[in-house]
Structures are given as C-alpha cells and as structure tokens.
Design a protein around this motif. Structure first.
Motif, PDB file in Angstrom:
ATOM      1  N   GLY A  18       0.860  -1.176   0.000  1.00 34.46           N
ATOM      2  CA  GLY A  18       0.000   0.000   0.000  1.00 34.46           C
ATOM      3  C   GLY A  18       0.895   1.224   0.000  1.00 34.46           C
ATOM      4  O   GLY A  18       1.977   1.210  -0.597  1.00 34.46           O
ATOM      5  N   ARG A 162      -5.924   5.699  -0.453  1.00 35.18           N
ATOM      6  CA  ARG A 162      -4.592   5.666  -1.078  1.00 35.18           C
ATOM      7  C   ARG A 162      -3.479   5.642  -0.028  1.00 35.18           C
ATOM      8  O   ARG A 162      -2.367   5.209  -0.311  1.00 35.18           O
ATOM      9  CB  ARG A 162      -4.451   6.904  -1.987  1.00 35.18           C
ATOM     10  N   TYR A 167      -3.626  -2.064   0.626  1.00 36.51           N
ATOM     11  CA  TYR A 167      -4.885  -1.784  -0.088  1.00 36.51           C
ATOM     12  C   TYR A 167      -5.851  -2.970  -0.031  1.00 36.51           C
ATOM     13  O   TYR A 167      -7.055  -2.788   0.155  1.00 36.51           O
ATOM     14  CB  TYR A 167      -4.610  -1.430  -1.549  1.00 36.51           C
ATOM     15  N   PHE A 232      -0.329   4.491  -6.513  1.00 38.95           N
ATOM     16  CA  PHE A 232      -1.682   3.941  -6.369  1.00 38.95           C
ATOM     17  C   PHE A 232      -2.059   3.171  -7.636  1.00 38.95           C
ATOM     18  O   PHE A 232      -1.729   3.591  -8.740  1.00 38.95           O
ATOM     19  CB  PHE A 232      -2.663   5.099  -6.129  1.00 38.95           C
ATOM     20  N   MET A 238      -7.257  -1.497  -9.737  1.00 41.56           N
ATOM     21  CA  MET A 238      -8.034  -1.245  -8.513  1.00 41.56           C
ATOM     22  C   MET A 238      -9.385  -1.973  -8.599  1.00 41.56           C
ATOM     23  O   MET A 238      -9.841  -2.561  -7.611  1.00 41.56           O
ATOM     24  CB  MET A 238      -8.205   0.276  -8.385  1.00 41.56           C
TER      25      MET A 238
END
Ligand SMILES: C[S@@+](CC[C@H](N)C(=O)[O-])C[C@H]1O[C@@H](n2cnc3c(N)ncnc32)[C@H](O)[C@@H]1O
Length: 267
Positions: A18, A162, A167, A232, A238
């Motif tokens: 992350g 973020r 994550y 990110f 994502m």
C-alpha cells in the motif's frame, strides 16, 4: 533471544502493498509515518486542500455524496466515512441526507485531524445552517475497524484509501463491515492522460509540493502526495482488487479529466 525480537526482523521484510512514505519499509512503519504526517499538517489541512485544489475538492465531495443519495435518504441507514480527516466528505454526506437522519460516522486514526472535524461539527450545530443531526467521530484504524461485520449500509473514503499501508486488507475490511448489497465509494486522485495530463503533472509534481510545504511549514507531506498517487493502482487494477475483495458491479467514474475519480462497488 526473546520471541518478540525474533519476530521483528521478519516483519520488517514484509513488502509494502500500500502506501509507502519515504523510509517506511514495512506496513507498520508506513501506517505510523502516514499518521504522523497527517497529524503534522492538521492545523493547515483545510486551507491547503482548498487552495491547492482551487476549491474543486468541494465539488468532488458533493458529487460523491449525491451518488449515494438513495442510501442517505433512508433514516435507518448506517454510514461510515473512513479516513475522514477533518470531516469534509462526512459533512457532504450529512448535507446530502437532508432531513433524513441516517447515522453517519467519521473515522480516522489521526487524533489531531478528528479534533478539527469535531470542532467543525460544533460550529455547524450552533451556526445558521442548523442540521438535523451532526455526524459522530471515532478514532479508528481503517485496517482494523472496531465494528461488527455487516454493520454499515455504506462505507465511503475520500482521499484516504490511497494512504492505507495495505490496499487489499483495506478493501477486505470495508467488505467485512458491509452486509450483502451494502455499497462502498472510494474517491481518490488519479493520473489524467493526454495533454491535460502533461499540464497537470507539472502542477502536481512541481508547483503543489512547493506551495504545500510553504503554507504548511512542514517538509515531506506535499512531496509524498504526488508519489502516493503515482504508486496507487491504475483504475483497471483497482477494480480487479475490488472484485477480489468481494465487490460486484465495481466501477470507476473519472472526475475533472480523471484528476480524481470515484470507485464504487456493491458487496
Ligand atoms: C488526505 S486525508 C483525507 C481526509 C478527508 N477524507 C478529505 O477528503 O479531506 C487522509 C486521511 O486518512 C487518514 N488515514 C490514513 N490511513 C489511515 C488508517 N489506516 N486508518 C484511519 N485513518 C487513516 C489520515 O489520518 C488522514 O486524515
């Protein structure tokens, strides 16, 4: 050697999956660095947000809140705004709910950021624009939420996700506190493409860190911001992670040329 000391070197080898502020080489160190960073800029956070985004941040919070008006209109709904900071996303949710009074809770692990959110609540409560019920605030880590499973109907996070040290763990924890059919909305920065992207990168990587450092008086956080956005995941990745964490109908809606965007998913 004690059990604890044999564990420490192993922990420090875990790759960061992350956010990774400079110098943080494991998720625990990353989370501590992130908390310290936001605590250090808390006094100037709101001012900087509005100056550096030319006030467009307000439009993004309102637009995100509007997206979930069907949940916010339910008086029995329970809503969690994760990584709420000084509470602007939380207040946008509250404003969108209007006369309906769903339970809205803002959670953050920086005490200093939450103190500002709570102070703004008091000002709003006693101000001209009285609201039906102010949000509540809780100091909590997004990766280890102090709530039972399936507790909320909606979980949002604006510009906070973020910064999580993991994550996938963050997505799993959001999914855990939602019931089947519960929704999540993650608003965060993106990287616009094309000519607009080139222009924006000059601003975001060169001008913003300088102005941010000057106004906040703190070196570091405003250099971390573009680095964290670069790190990110891209929208496609994502969305794949959201599906892996148990979200269906996962989608991404770009805001303002993709400078920001809203990830949505249903458990
Ligand atoms: C960029 S600020 C966003 C604040 C607010 N949501 C907004 O839109 O202005 C990010 C916030 O995430 C919080 N945060 C980062 N990691 C967190 C974690 N693991 N648990 C709780 N809060 C976290 C930070 O303390 C900070 O207040």
């Amino acid at each position: 050697m004690s059990r604890l000391s044999t564990c420490l070197p192993e922990t420090s080898k875990i790759p960061v999956v992350g956010a990774a502020p400079q110098g943080a080489n494991n998720p625990h160190a990353a989370a501590s660095a992130v908390r310290e960073m936001f605590t250090s800029i808390a006094p100037r956070y709101d001012l900087l947000n509005h100056v550096l985004s030319f006030n467009v941040d307000r439009i993004w919070w309102r637009r995100t809140a509007r997206t979930f008006c069907h949940i916010l209109a339910r008086p029995d709904a329970r809503i969690l705004d994760l990584c709420c900071g000084t509470g602007d996303m939380t207040f946008a949710l509250r404003a969108e709910a209007g006369k309906a009074s769903p339970r809205i809770l803002g959670a953050d692990f920086s005490h200093a950021m939450l103190q500002r959110a709570a102070a703004k609540s008091v000002a709003i409560r006693s101000g001209a624009k009285k609201i039906a019920s102010a949000p509540d605030w809780i100091e909590a880590d997004a990766l280890d939420l102090p709530f039972p499973s399936a507790h909320f109907d909606l979980v949002t996070s604006a510009f906070g996700f973020r910064n999580l040290a993991d994550y996938d763990a963050g997505l799993r924890e959001i999914a855990r506190v939602l019931p089947p059919g519960g929704e999540c909305g993650i608003l965060d920065f993106g990287e616009p493409k094309g000519a607009m992207g080139s222009l924006y990168r000059v601003y975001f990587k060169q001008i913003l860190p300088r102005v941010g450092t000057m106004i906040s008086g703190v070196r570091g956080p405003y250099a971390y911001l573009p680095a964290s956005v670069e790190r990110f995941p891209e929208p496609a990745e994502m969305l794949r992670r959201m599906k892996d964490a148990g979200f269906r109908e996962a989608s991404w809606t770009p805001y303002t040329f993709g400078i920001a965007g809203l990830y949505r998913g249903k458990k």
